[in-house]
Design a protein around this motif. Structure first.
Motif, PDB file in Angstrom:
ATOM      1  N   PRO A 137       0.810  -1.349   0.025  1.00  0.00           N
ATOM      2  CA  PRO A 137      -0.045  -0.076   0.144  1.00  0.00           C
ATOM      3  C   PRO A 137       0.943   1.243  -0.173  1.00  0.00           C
ATOM      4  O   PRO A 137       2.152   1.323   0.470  1.00  0.00           O
ATOM      5  CB  PRO A 137      -0.873  -0.086   1.362  1.00  0.00           C
ATOM      6  N   ARG A 138       0.430   2.308  -0.234  1.00  0.00           N
ATOM      7  CA  ARG A 138       0.820   3.792  -0.254  1.00  0.00           C
ATOM      8  C   ARG A 138       0.583   4.443   0.821  1.00  0.00           C
ATOM      9  O   ARG A 138       1.391   5.094   1.244  1.00  0.00           O
ATOM     10  CB  ARG A 138       0.375   4.714  -1.498  1.00  0.00           C
ATOM     11  N   LYS A 139      -0.188   4.248   1.715  1.00  0.00           N
ATOM     12  CA  LYS A 139      -0.552   4.713   3.150  1.00  0.00           C
ATOM     13  C   LYS A 139      -0.014   3.350   4.245  1.00  0.00           C
ATOM     14  O   LYS A 139      -0.625   2.231   4.100  1.00  0.00           O
ATOM     15  CB  LYS A 139      -2.078   4.601   3.232  1.00  0.00           C
ATOM     16  N   ILE A 140       0.626   4.070   4.732  1.00  0.00           N
ATOM     17  CA  ILE A 140       1.346   2.861   5.681  1.00  0.00           C
ATOM     18  C   ILE A 140       1.384   3.728   7.286  1.00  0.00           C
ATOM     19  O   ILE A 140       1.664   4.855   7.404  1.00  0.00           O
ATOM     20  CB  ILE A 140       2.778   2.855   5.468  1.00  0.00           C
ATOM     21  N   GLN A 299       2.642  -1.073  -7.048  1.00  0.00           N
ATOM     22  CA  GLN A 299       2.186  -0.920  -5.557  1.00  0.00           C
ATOM     23  C   GLN A 299       0.491  -1.185  -5.932  1.00  0.00           C
ATOM     24  O   GLN A 299      -0.093  -1.528  -7.083  1.00  0.00           O
ATOM     25  CB  GLN A 299       2.134   0.472  -5.082  1.00  0.00           C
ATOM     26  N   LEU A 300       0.010  -1.463  -4.634  1.00  0.00           N
ATOM     27  CA  LEU A 300      -1.394  -1.912  -4.635  1.00  0.00           C
ATOM     28  C   LEU A 300      -2.111  -0.646  -4.683  1.00  0.00           C
ATOM     29  O   LEU A 300      -1.564   0.617  -4.836  1.00  0.00           O
ATOM     30  CB  LEU A 300      -1.686  -2.335  -3.168  1.00  0.00           C
ATOM     31  N   SER A 301      -3.489  -0.623  -5.019  1.00  0.00           N
ATOM     32  CA  SER A 301      -4.253   0.542  -5.232  1.00  0.00           C
ATOM     33  C   SER A 301      -4.345   1.580  -4.165  1.00  0.00           C
ATOM     34  O   SER A 301      -4.071   1.207  -2.850  1.00  0.00           O
ATOM     35  CB  SER A 301      -5.742   0.034  -5.579  1.00  0.00           C
ATOM     36  N   GLU A 302      -5.017   2.743  -4.492  1.00  0.00           N
ATOM     37  CA  GLU A 302      -4.825   3.868  -3.590  1.00  0.00           C
ATOM     38  C   GLU A 302      -5.691   3.441  -2.232  1.00  0.00           C
ATOM     39  O   GLU A 302      -5.496   4.190  -1.039  1.00  0.00           O
ATOM     40  CB  GLU A 302      -5.577   5.079  -4.056  1.00  0.00           C
ATOM     41  N   ASP A 303      -6.709   2.799  -2.240  1.00  0.00           N
ATOM     42  CA  ASP A 303      -7.646   2.505  -1.182  1.00  0.00           C
ATOM     43  C   ASP A 303      -6.838   1.153  -0.287  1.00  0.00           C
ATOM     44  O   ASP A 303      -7.381   1.133   0.743  1.00  0.00           O
ATOM     45  CB  ASP A 303      -9.078   1.928  -1.794  1.00  0.00           C
ATOM     46  N   ALA A 304      -5.701   0.739  -0.360  1.00  0.00           N
ATOM     47  CA  ALA A 304      -5.144  -0.153   0.415  1.00  0.00           C
ATOM     48  C   ALA A 304      -4.392   0.600   1.605  1.00  0.00           C
ATOM     49  O   ALA A 304      -3.951   1.587   1.408  1.00  0.00           O
ATOM     50  CB  ALA A 304      -4.313  -0.928  -0.265  1.00  0.00           C
ATOM     51  N   MET A 305      -4.087  -0.144   2.621  1.00  0.00           N
ATOM     52  CA  MET A 305      -3.420   0.389   3.641  1.00  0.00           C
ATOM     53  C   MET A 305      -2.678  -0.776   4.611  1.00  0.00           C
ATOM     54  O   MET A 305      -3.183  -1.895   4.815  1.00  0.00           O
ATOM     55  CB  MET A 305      -4.254   1.197   4.801  1.00  0.00           C
ATOM     56  N   LEU A 306      -1.514  -0.437   4.912  1.00  0.00           N
ATOM     57  CA  LEU A 306      -0.771  -1.433   5.708  1.00  0.00           C
ATOM     58  C   LEU A 306      -0.775  -0.762   7.468  1.00  0.00           C
ATOM     59  O   LEU A 306      -0.391   0.371   7.492  1.00  0.00           O
ATOM     60  CB  LEU A 306       0.685  -1.265   5.579  1.00  0.00           C
ATOM     61  N   GLY A 314      -7.608  -4.039   2.730  1.00  0.00           N
ATOM     62  CA  GLY A 314      -8.270  -3.523   1.579  1.00  0.00           C
ATOM     63  C   GLY A 314      -7.156  -3.535   0.181  1.00  0.00           C
ATOM     64  O   GLY A 314      -6.168  -3.734   0.343  1.00  0.00           O
ATOM     65  N   GLY A 315      -7.879  -2.889  -0.893  1.00  0.00           N
ATOM     66  CA  GLY A 315      -7.083  -2.782  -1.952  1.00  0.00           C
ATOM     67  C   GLY A 315      -6.985  -3.918  -3.254  1.00  0.00           C
ATOM     68  O   GLY A 315      -7.736  -4.928  -2.842  1.00  0.00           O
ATOM     69  N   HIS A 316      -6.576  -3.483  -4.193  1.00  0.00           N
ATOM     70  CA  HIS A 316      -6.351  -4.479  -5.219  1.00  0.00           C
ATOM     71  C   HIS A 316      -4.672  -4.511  -5.901  1.00  0.00           C
ATOM     72  O   HIS A 316      -4.090  -3.306  -5.866  1.00  0.00           O
ATOM     73  CB  HIS A 316      -6.950  -4.044  -6.395  1.00  0.00           C
ATOM     74  N   LEU A 333      -3.107 -14.662   1.634  1.00  0.00           N
ATOM     75  CA  LEU A 333      -4.076 -14.065   1.240  1.00  0.00           C
ATOM     76  C   LEU A 333      -4.043 -13.638  -0.251  1.00  0.00           C
ATOM     77  O   LEU A 333      -3.031 -12.997  -0.703  1.00  0.00           O
ATOM     78  CB  LEU A 333      -4.213 -12.793   2.031  1.00  0.00           C
ATOM     79  N   LYS A 334      -5.161 -13.558  -1.120  1.00  0.00           N
ATOM     80  CA  LYS A 334      -5.079 -13.154  -2.500  1.00  0.00           C
ATOM     81  C   LYS A 334      -5.655 -11.659  -2.602  1.00  0.00           C
ATOM     82  O   LYS A 334      -6.869 -11.792  -2.261  1.00  0.00           O
ATOM     83  CB  LYS A 334      -5.337 -14.218  -3.307  1.00  0.00           C
ATOM     84  N   LEU A 335      -5.056 -10.946  -3.489  1.00  0.00           N
ATOM     85  CA  LEU A 335      -5.890  -9.469  -3.681  1.00  0.00           C
ATOM     86  C   LEU A 335      -6.221  -9.698  -5.200  1.00  0.00           C
ATOM     87  O   LEU A 335      -5.300 -10.180  -6.069  1.00  0.00           O
ATOM     88  CB  LEU A 335      -4.822  -8.391  -3.395  1.00  0.00           C
ATOM     89  N   PRO A 336      -7.390  -9.457  -5.559  1.00  0.00           N
ATOM     90  CA  PRO A 336      -7.721  -9.381  -7.007  1.00  0.00           C
ATOM     91  C   PRO A 336      -7.018  -8.249  -7.575  1.00  0.00           C
ATOM     92  O   PRO A 336      -6.712  -7.282  -7.268  1.00  0.00           O
ATOM     93  CB  PRO A 336      -9.077  -9.233  -6.964  1.00  0.00           C
ATOM     94  N   PRO A 337      -6.643  -8.551  -9.104  1.00  0.00           N
ATOM     95  CA  PRO A 337      -6.293  -7.451 -10.089  1.00  0.00           C
ATOM     96  C   PRO A 337      -7.049  -6.263 -10.309  1.00  0.00           C
ATOM     97  O   PRO A 337      -8.330  -6.682 -10.436  1.00  0.00           O
ATOM     98  CB  PRO A 337      -5.521  -8.084 -11.183  1.00  0.00           C
ATOM     99  N   ARG A 338      -6.597  -5.050 -10.345  1.00  0.00           N
ATOM    100  CA  ARG A 338      -7.538  -4.156 -10.958  1.00  0.00           C
ATOM    101  C   ARG A 338      -7.707  -4.223 -12.279  1.00  0.00           C
ATOM    102  O   ARG A 338      -8.941  -3.967 -12.816  1.00  0.00           O
ATOM    103  CB  ARG A 338      -6.602  -2.890 -10.522  1.00  0.00           C
TER     104      ARG A 338
END
Length: 374
Positions: A137-140, A299-306, A314-316, A333-338
């Motif tokens: 994620p971009r938010k950490i 990176q993962l999408s903007e809505d992801a957070m660590l 969250g996130g993709h 854990l698997k995250l679906p692709p955007r």
């Protein structure tokens, strides 16, 4: 060993509960009570935002990039920010390394220091490996740990780390067929740059064929490529008559596994833009497109957070082959692709041939959803 490039943008860093966790070190026992009183007064003033003297020292991969902030500003809730350092676009730099396969051992470290007239005291530090940043994620949320390993406050960090390469776009076996059987000239370029490739002049009526065209080279990340097009402009007497767009995401989303080089056949509609008749299909362009030297990390999408426990919320992931941070790999854990082949199929309208569209004078698909022929 080749060099790997990343565009790094540290958007913002804020802190909370850091000064409350500070333990004052008094070296002169005779001055202990006096110093303790001063520290208590300073902490009270800190909570009121009157003496913001918390500084940060940022270190990216040891000393590759270091930044020292000004004194922080405390708001009414006790959160500390550094507007001078991060308030005008943040910190931006290009990170280069020949050891991209060792990002797990490279760190982004943030040290917290209290600097003022009385002292220069180390409070604690937070750190995270660069592989987690490049794939996560971009938010950490980070925990500041004191010298004894105990928690000493919290940091909220927003940053981008985009792996970028010099991507070469190659076009071959290109054929153009327009309903208007007149000569034309064609320019093509990537929407990510304003640089046009050399015009291809045709003095014969279409269909026209080219075994190969000059390649296009751009410096881009996977995320930028997913938002870009190869644009074809068709002109006569220096006036643009029609345009075709090939979305690069249609190529990337069909890759199940990462390959540095990939290629597909394509066919997209050529559309005329007329003020009276509006947009309508007047032909097609088809051929082979290849992408060379693709980036790997995203990176993962903007809505992801660590969160501060190391969990991804969250996130993709960007594409089906995008690598995931180690914390997700170990948990399964698997995250679906955007973007994926299945999602592109869902967006496509019922199929209709370019020939039928030409006969009816209408569009097959919106330009942004023009499909590839595989």
């Amino acid at each position: 060993m080749s060099t790997t490039y990343f565009k790094v943008h540290i958007r913002d860093v804020t802190a909370s509960n850091v000064l409350n966790k500070k333990v004052c070190c008094v070296h002169d026992e005779g001055r202990g009570r006096e110093e303790e009183g001063r520290n208590r007064q300073r902490l009270t003033l800190h909570s009121q935002g009157k003496i913001p003297d918390l500084h940060l020292k940022l270190a990216w991969d040891k000393e590759f990039k270091t930044v020292e902030t000004e004194a922080g500003k405390v708001d009414g809730s006790g959160r500390i920010s550094w507007d001078k350092t991060f308030g005008k676009g943040g910190v931006v730099f290009k990170y280069e390394t020949k050891f991209a396969n060792q990002l797990e051992s490279k760190k982004f470290v943030i040290e917290c220091w209290e600097k003022n007239f009385f002292s220069h005291d180390f409070i604690g530090k937070a750190e995270l490996d660069l592989h987690t940043i490049a794939t996560g994620p971009r938010k950490i949320k980070m925990i500041v740990k004191k010298g004894d390993g105990m928690p000493g406050g919290n940091l909220d960090v927003e940053l981008e780390m985009m792996h970028s390469t010099y991507v070469k776009i190659e076009l071959a076996n290109v054929q153009v067929d327009l309903s208007r059987k007149k000569g034309f000239s064609m320019q093509y370029f990537c929407s990510l740059t304003s640089t046009r490739a050399k015009s291809i002049a045709s003095h014969m009526p279409p269909p026209m064929r080219w075994q190969s065209l000059d390649s296009i080279t751009i410096f881009a990340s996977l995320e930028e490529l997913c938002e870009s097009f190869v644009v074809f402009e068709f002109s006569r007497e220096e006036s643009v008559l029609a345009v075709a767009q090939l979305p690069l995401v249609n190529i990337l989303a069909r890759m199940e596994e990462y390959r540095e080089d990939t290629g597909y056949k394509f066919a997209v509609a050529v559309r005329e833009f007329d003020q009276r008749r509006g947009e309508r299909v007047i032909g097609s362009i088809s051929g082979d497109v290849a992408l060379r030297s693709l980036p790997f990390f995203s990176q993962l999408s903007e809505d992801a957070m660590l969160d501060d426990s190391g969990n991804v919320l969250g996130g993709h992931r960007l594409l089906p082959f995008s690598p995931l941070p180690a914390v997700l790999g170990s948990s399964g854990l698997k995250l679906p692709p955007r973007f994926s082949k299945e999602q592109l199929k869902k967006k496509e309208a019922p199929e209709e041939s370019v020939e039928n569209a030409l006969a009816a004078g209408r569009s097959v698909l919106p330009v942004s959803e023009a499909s590839l022929v595989l």
